[in-house]
Design an enzyme around this catalytic site. Structure first.
Site, short mmCIF file in Angstrom:
data_model
loop_
_atom_site.label_atom_id
_atom_site.label_comp_id
_atom_site.label_asym_id
_atom_site.label_seq_id
_atom_site.Cartn_x
_atom_site.Cartn_y
_atom_site.Cartn_z
CB CYS A 113 -0.88 0.05 1.24
SG CYS A 113 -1.91 -1.40 1.45
NE ARG B 34 4.69 1.81 -1.12
CZ ARG B 34 5.55 1.92 -0.13
NH1 ARG B 34 6.70 2.53 -0.34
NH2 ARG B 34 5.29 1.42 1.05
CD1 TRP C 42 -0.33 -5.57 -3.79
CD2 TRP C 42 -0.15 -6.42 -1.72
NE1 TRP C 42 0.21 -6.84 -3.88
CE2 TRP C 42 0.33 -7.38 -2.63
CE3 TRP C 42 -0.13 -6.74 -0.36
CZ2 TRP C 42 0.82 -8.61 -2.24
CZ3 TRP C 42 0.36 -7.97 0.03
CH2 TRP C 42 0.83 -8.88 -0.91
CG ASN D 16 1.63 0.11 4.03
OD1 ASN D 16 1.34 -1.09 3.89
ND2 ASN D 16 2.81 0.61 3.72
N GLY D 17 -0.34 -1.85 6.04
CA GLY D 17 0.09 -2.81 7.06
C GLY D 17 -1.06 -3.69 7.49
CD GLU E 181 16.59 -13.11 -9.82
OE1 GLU E 181 16.06 -13.56 -8.78
OE2 GLU E 181 16.31 -12.00 -10.29
CE LYS F 176 13.11 -10.92 -11.49
NZ LYS F 176 14.01 -10.86 -10.38
CD GLU G 273 9.30 -11.09 -9.94
OE1 GLU G 273 10.50 -10.86 -10.08
OE2 GLU G 273 8.67 -10.76 -8.92
CG HIS H 139 18.58 -36.68 -6.22
ND1 HIS H 139 18.91 -37.91 -5.71
CD2 HIS H 139 19.74 -36.10 -6.62
CE1 HIS H 139 20.23 -38.07 -5.77
NE2 HIS H 139 20.74 -36.98 -6.33
CE LYS I 247 11.35 -2.60 -6.95
NZ LYS I 247 12.05 -3.71 -7.63
#
Ligand code: M6R
Length: 608
Positions: free
Chosen positions: A2, A27, A74, A98-99, A480, A484, A487, A503, A603
């Site tokens: 947020c 964000r 968010w 926010n939170g 990574e 990428k 997402e 395995h 973000k």
């Protein structure tokens, strides 16, 4: 996560609030809203989805007023819709938050029993309900705010506007960041300095347990018991930054192409490009004296830490304990005071990483922060700051912050090697020379591979699952690559240590799952090639990311082979990061996703 903005000034605020919210778009959010107060009447406009929906609403139904609050939400508690969007209004009290209010359920039950009617599914509404209740009971606005703050538990940054006071805004912080901005005859609150950059560069960051009250002429900061506290004013660097994609389609693309330049900048803080030696700046951590290193971070920052572990162990023989912050913080890891801890975070605000930092600090460890935002909470709470100097990263998918984190960790591992006597002066010179040659090589690689990545992305976009494999530092890089791709393109992808293939994941291999193998011609090359053979034998399609020597040495058929120049081992993770970033980027562009703000992602993750 947020975003919050608030303005109390002398000119209409609605448009300025929306402009500031735009600067917080990076964000991540799924609804937005603003409220203003004009002639004792509070009004709000809220909309699901992107800010242009809110802008459209405001152009049809404008809001007047020189005082107002704004929010990008968010969703955590309650679906993203207009009703749950902030600001929330109860009886002349407006709140943006926010939170997470952790005890919201108990508070909601208690308030409901007292006659309160809740209209949203959010935890935030209890804040507005509590303040309204205390006002009904006869407390003034300040006392009602403090009473509410003493009732709620959790992690929050919030701003409250009162219909009966057009000259004041109040805010509080306990967890997510919140800054006070000082203007001329106007004052601001913002989640970060970027949001406030067009208005002011004079900032005071609130710390946990602060309540701030702003008027047009200034600010008063108190603790939750009402005692005055002082917070230093800083001149924020964010002012000079213009949120601009340049000639790129997306921030992510811009940030990928910025890497040679920003890595030079980052490296120049740690090494001397002329003498190829480490700079003698005091790091705040004596790597020669520590018995071990604990590293913790989240997401991409964790993966850079994992590559850092290989370097610290190899070049400095320094044992490294590393885990994702959400696990590290609860594992009750036995730590000793002679260890040091490193926390890696682009934003410097990630809640889990910050919690680990505080845990290690309480255990008596020396704390180092590898951060991009030097004014962030993680930076401010550390003994030593190792800036990555990547410049603002706006794309939710981290790219330049990753490679800059790696450049810094590589430099620090060489420093540690020198301090511990595992590297001599000649080793230092050679490794630093490799690092300083890296920006030039990265530029060449970006130009070299761009067309191939674009056409390969078209093919990749047809698949539903992708496996990435690598050994040594290419193993975290494989993870990574998978992170990428998933997402931003929403294609399911996993990164594995190549040696783990047999395995388990080998059971998945068929012509429908491309396997991206990251294999520079290093110590592990032959072993990785034998894993590729296992894939090829089962009809798997291989996308082979290697160097000239590697391409010449392997004769296996591939779906595509991406050939990079032969590079020294220490810089391979940064150079090989480029094709995995570009491949993910072009795949997402081809699939038409929201590259810079992928669905469901934020973000800066300032809640647990
Ligand atoms: O700001 P931080 O570096 O602490 O953020 C950590 C992660 O949230 C972040 O790296 C995330 O995984 C990125 N979206 C990855 O591209």
């Amino acid at each position: 996560m947020c975003g919050i903005v608030a303005i109390i000034g002398n000119q209409p605020v609605a448009g300025r609030l929306v402009d500031a919210l735009k600067r917080l778009e990076y964000r991540g959010y799924d609804s937005a809203g603003i409220a203003t107060l004009y002639e004792s009447v509070m009004e709000r406009r809220r909309a699901k989805g992107k800010l242009f929906n809110l802008e459209k609403l405001l152009s049809d139904e404008p809001l007047a007023g020189t005082i107002g609050i704004g929010h990008t939400r968010w969703a955590t508690h309650g679906i993203p819709n207009e009703t749950n969007a902030h600001p929330h209004f109860i009886e002349g009290v407006a709140v943006v938050h926010n939170g997470i209010i952790e005890n919201f359920s108990e508070l909601r039950d208690e308030l409901t029993a007292g006659g309160a009617v809740f209209t949203t599914q959010t935890d935030t509404e209890v804040v507005a309900q509590l303040v309204a209740r205390y006002k009904r009971q006869g407390l003034d606005n300040r006392a009602a705010m403090l009473a509410m703050l003493n009732d709620v538990t959790g992690a929050y940054a919030l701003v409250v506007m009162f219909a009966d006071d057009p000259d004041t805004l109040m805010a509080a912080r306990f967890g997510p960041p919140l800054a006070v901005g000082f203007g001329r005859g106007e004052m601001f609150f913002g989640s970060d300095a970027i949001a406030l950059a067009p208005f002011t560069n004079e900032i005071a960051y609130l710390v946990d347990g602060d309540c701030a009250i702003i008027h047009r002429g200034g600010a008063e900061i108190i603790d939750f018991a009402g005692n005055p506290v002082e917070r230093p004013h800083q001149i924020s660097q964010a002012t000079a930054f213009v949120v601009d994609k340049g000639n790129h389609r997306h921030f992510m693309e811009k940030e990928i192409y910025e890497q040679p330049e920003v890595i030079s900048h980052a490296l120049s803080h740690y090494v001397d490009f002329q003498t190829h030696t480490l700079r003698a700046n005091d790091t705040g951590i004596d790597f020669g004296k520590v018995s071990g290193l604990a590293i913790s971070a989240c997401g991409t920052a964790y993966l850079s830490g994992l590559i850092g572990k290989y370097w610290f162990e190899r070049y400095a023989r320094l044992p490294v304990e590393i885990d994702v912050a959400s696990e590290f913080r609860y594992r009750e890891i036995p730590l000793s005071k002679d260890q040091a801890a490193l926390f890696i975070s682009q934003s410097g605000e990630t809640a889990d990483t910050l919690a680990c930092l505080r845990y290690c600090r309480d255990e008596g460890l020396k704390i180092g922060a590898v951060v991009n935002v030097s004014e962030s909470t993680i930076a401010r709470e550390s003994d030593a700051i190792f800036p990555i100097l990547a410049g603002p990263e706006i794309g939710v998918a981290s790219t330049k912050a990753f490679t800059c984190q790696l450049a810094v960790l590589a430099s620090l591992s060489i420093r540690a090697g020198r301090a511990r006597g595992t590297l001599d002066g000649a080793d230092e010179k050679q490794l630093v020379r490799h690092l300083t040659g890296m920006p030039r090589i990265m530029s060449q690689v970006l130009n070299l591979i761009q067309p191939q990545m674009e056409s390969l992305a078209r093919d990749l976009s047809k698949f539903k699952d992708v496996l990435y494999l690598g050994r040594g530092t290419s193993y975290p890089l494989a993870m990574e690559g998978a992170l990428k791709l998933k997402e931003i393109s929403y294609i399911h992808a996993e990164g594995y240590a190549a040696g783990e293939l047999k395995h388990g994941p080998i059971a998945l291999i068929d012509e429908n799952m491309p396997v991206i193998v990251i294999a520079p011609h290093d110590r592990f090359f032959e072993k990785t090639v034998s894993n590729m053979q296992e894939v090829a034998a089962r009809g798997g399609r291989i996308i082979f990311i290697t160097d000239e020597k590697g391409a010449a040495a392997s004769k296996l058929p591939t779906m595509a082979t991406i050939v990079l120049p032969d590079v020294p081992e220490i810089i391979a993770p940064m150079v090989f990061a480029l094709p995995i970033q570009l491949l993910a980027y072009h795949t997402a562009v081809f699939m038409g996703t929201d590259v810079d703000q992928p669905r469901n992602l934020a973000k800066s993750v300032t809640v647990e």
